[in-house]
Design a protein around this motif. Structure first.
Motif, mmCIF file in Angstrom:
data_model
loop_
_atom_site.group_PDB
_atom_site.id
_atom_site.type_symbol
_atom_site.label_atom_id
_atom_site.label_comp_id
_atom_site.label_asym_id
_atom_site.label_seq_id
_atom_site.Cartn_x
_atom_site.Cartn_y
_atom_site.Cartn_z
ATOM 1 N N UNK A 193 0.789 -1.084 0.247
ATOM 2 C CA UNK A 193 -0.114 0.267 -0.057
ATOM 3 C C UNK A 193 1.148 1.103 -0.512
ATOM 4 N N UNK A 194 -0.001 2.950 -0.550
ATOM 5 C CA UNK A 194 0.753 3.929 -0.523
ATOM 6 C C UNK A 194 0.259 4.984 -0.083
ATOM 7 N N UNK A 195 0.618 5.723 1.030
ATOM 8 C CA UNK A 195 -0.694 6.995 0.648
ATOM 9 C C UNK A 195 -0.359 7.497 -0.211
ATOM 10 N N UNK A 196 -1.657 8.433 -0.733
ATOM 11 C CA UNK A 196 -2.870 9.430 -1.677
ATOM 12 C C UNK A 196 -2.469 8.239 -3.093
ATOM 13 N N UNK A 197 -2.593 7.003 -2.759
ATOM 14 C CA UNK A 197 -2.680 5.612 -3.666
ATOM 15 C C UNK A 197 -3.719 4.959 -3.472
ATOM 16 N N UNK A 198 -4.269 4.827 -2.978
ATOM 17 C CA UNK A 198 -5.772 4.038 -3.301
ATOM 18 C C UNK A 198 -6.358 3.719 -4.372
ATOM 19 N N UNK A 199 -6.682 4.378 -5.095
ATOM 20 C CA UNK A 199 -7.276 4.069 -7.004
ATOM 21 C C UNK A 199 -6.102 3.267 -7.298
ATOM 22 N N UNK A 200 -4.833 4.154 -7.117
ATOM 23 C CA UNK A 200 -3.533 3.433 -8.091
ATOM 24 C C UNK A 200 -3.231 2.160 -7.500
ATOM 25 N N UNK A 201 -2.990 1.819 -6.429
ATOM 26 C CA UNK A 201 -2.832 1.074 -5.885
ATOM 27 C C UNK A 201 -4.068 -0.609 -5.868
#
Length: 263
Positions: A161-169
């Protein structure tokens, strides 16, 4: 005691080739960044490469730059998100032996602020378009009976996971699942399906994120090899997965992340 020589000829294993002579390859998002680097690598390995993108001028620049290095790329103006039109455009190509899905989109926001428009835009490119382009190319591979290699340019963010990347993830995790399902169904046709999962590569797509000093420091701490990726770091893995050297590799991910996901 008598000793008798064994006259039987010993058969040694032979190293498979990494060459792609006689193969046809299509690279989406091939006019710049990782896609362009992948196209150059495939062409240098002997493949006949077509690069596809929406911007005709960028495509022409890429073709010209490749020619300056002694490599031939063919261009195809293609909007992969327009599914029915894309299929018509792709039908003008001969059957392909290699497909690299490199077109991608990122729109980073806090999870609670993600808009439906941004969600739909990212999913349309990273998942839906990749799905249907792959479907069409796989049909052609199946019809030829030659098999083939489909390579999705995914991301380390398809594994963490990654912050600010919910859709990209979400789009990349879905792509990893799609890869396994495709490999399961297409294996009997000799079609291999894998992902290449880069860390942060110094391209236009990552430029804005890496311009933030705090985020840049976070990235550098997380990449165990201590440097950002370069487009060149993806060229070898793409050629490998496309080549006979990877003949028994399908349904898996090649992480090119400098050790980001090691811990």
């Amino acid at each position: 005691m008598a000793h008798f020589a064994d006259n039987r000829q010993r058969t040694l294993p032979s190293t498979p080739t990494f060459r792609l002579d006689g193969k046809k390859a299509l690279v989406t998002g091939g006019s710049r960044g990782i896609g362009f680097a992948a196209a150059l690598a495939l062409a240098e390995a002997g493949a006949e490469v077509t690069i596809a993108a929406r911007d005709a001028a960028q495509l022409q620049n890429a073709v010209t730059d490749a020619a300056g290095a002694g490599l031939t790329l063919h261009s195809l103006v293609l909007d992969i998100t327009a599914t029915s039109v894309a299929e018509e455009v792709l039908s003008t190509l001969p059957a392909q032996d290699i497909l690299v899905n490199s077109a991608g989109l990122a729109r980073h926001q806090p999870f609670v602020e993600v808009t439906p428009e941004n969600y739909d835009a990212v999913m349309a490119v990273n998942l839906r378009a990749t799905f249907f382009v792959s479907q069409y190319i796989a049909r052609g591979m199946r019809e030829t009976g030659r098999g083939g290699s489909i390579i999705h340019i995914s991301s380390q963010m398809g594994h963490v996971g990654g912050e600010l990347r919910s859709v990209y993830c979400a789009s990349k995790f879905a792509l990893e699942g799609l890869t396994r399902a495709m490999a399961t169904e297409l294996g009997t046709d000799g079609i291999r399906v894998n992902t290449v999962c880069p860390t942060f590569i110094r391209t236009e797509l990552s430029r804005d994120s890496l311009a933030d000093p705090a985020f840049h420091q976070h990235v550098m701490r997380s990449i165990k090899l201590g440097r950002l990726g370069e487009p060149e770091d993806i060229m070898g893995p793409v050629v490998f997965l496309a080549s006979p050297a990877a003949a028994l590799i399908t349904g898996t991910s090649l992480l090119v992340d400098g050790g980001w996901t090691a811990t």
